[in-house]
Write a protein that holds these residues in place. Sequence first.
Motif, PDB file in Angstrom:
ATOM      1  N   GLY A   1       0.814  -1.217   0.000  1.00  0.00           N
ATOM      2  CA  GLY A   1       0.000   0.000   0.000  1.00  0.00           C
ATOM      3  C   GLY A   1       0.842   1.259   0.000  1.00  0.00           C
TER       4      GLY A   1
ATOM      5  N   PRO B   1      -6.638   6.665  -0.779  1.00  0.00           N
ATOM      6  CA  PRO B   1      -5.732   5.538  -0.564  1.00  0.00           C
ATOM      7  C   PRO B   1      -4.929   5.659   0.731  1.00  0.00           C
ATOM      8  CG  PRO B   1      -4.982   6.899  -2.410  1.00  0.00           C
ATOM      9  CD  PRO B   1      -6.377   7.335  -2.077  1.00  0.00           C
TER      10      PRO B   1
ATOM     11  N   TRP C   1      -4.719   2.912   3.566  1.00  0.00           N
ATOM     12  CA  TRP C   1      -3.426   2.475   4.093  1.00  0.00           C
ATOM     13  C   TRP C   1      -3.426   2.484   5.620  1.00  0.00           C
ATOM     14  CZ3 TRP C   1       0.570   5.051   6.810  1.00  0.00           C
ATOM     15  CH2 TRP C   1       1.795   4.365   6.859  1.00  0.00           C
TER      16      TRP C   1
END
Length: 262
Positions: A169, A184, A188
């Motif tokens: 990630g 994102p 994460w």
Amino acid sequence: MLIAADIIVILLAGFLYVGHARASSFNISPLQRDVIRIVAFVAMLGDHIGTAFQPDMLWLNMAGRCAFPLFAMVSGCNLAGKSVQQCALNRLWLMALLAQPGFWLAFSEAGLQWWQLNILFTFAVTMQALRFMLNMTILNGIAAFMALVVYLPLSSASYGVSGLLVLAGSRFLWLFSDRFRPTPFAIWLLFVALLNARHGDVMMFSGVLLTLTVLFCVHGLVPSSDRRLQIGRWFAPAYIVHLLGIGSLAALPDLYLQSVFR
């Protein structure tokens, strides 16, 4: 187990951090990366002392929960816009192999088995699999799959699947532009929470909140600069040396320092 309220808090924390960072572009300069790695190394050292000597100081282990996520974040940032070079991976594999005896020596009294791999193998396996997948052929795909299959049963001391998700990630996080990075990044953070979910809510939130705190403070207090600290070149050898040092102390039960920790 993560519940809805936990997930909401983590997501909000991630968006708040990225919202702050976007004011000056959500990037981490080379100097900031080196500072983050120094903080992560100190946190890791405290966690390893707490695990090896098992003192009644839970805060050492709590502080150490941010070490791996911070190292992962810096690793992903270092690789942004770059390809993974096999020569660098070969050096990482070598460092992982050299660290393994010290890793077992340091934590065997805490129940570690000789076959449980150290965290450098997590970085090596993840980066090697990414390299195979970025140069996709049938043989590379099979090699990446086999590397993961062999690694996972041996990874119980180095976060297992959760560790792979955090590292992968952190690599893909930097493929997004600043505009699209908050989502994102929040995902994460969920992976970061999963790293310590089996240790309970306290450790889980320590990992997430300390990771955010370090990133927030470094981003705000350390100037953005391309200057590098020389110490930044020696983290892998320092990892090996500190394990050997802790292992040597743990193997000498009459040593005064160990009696202090216990």
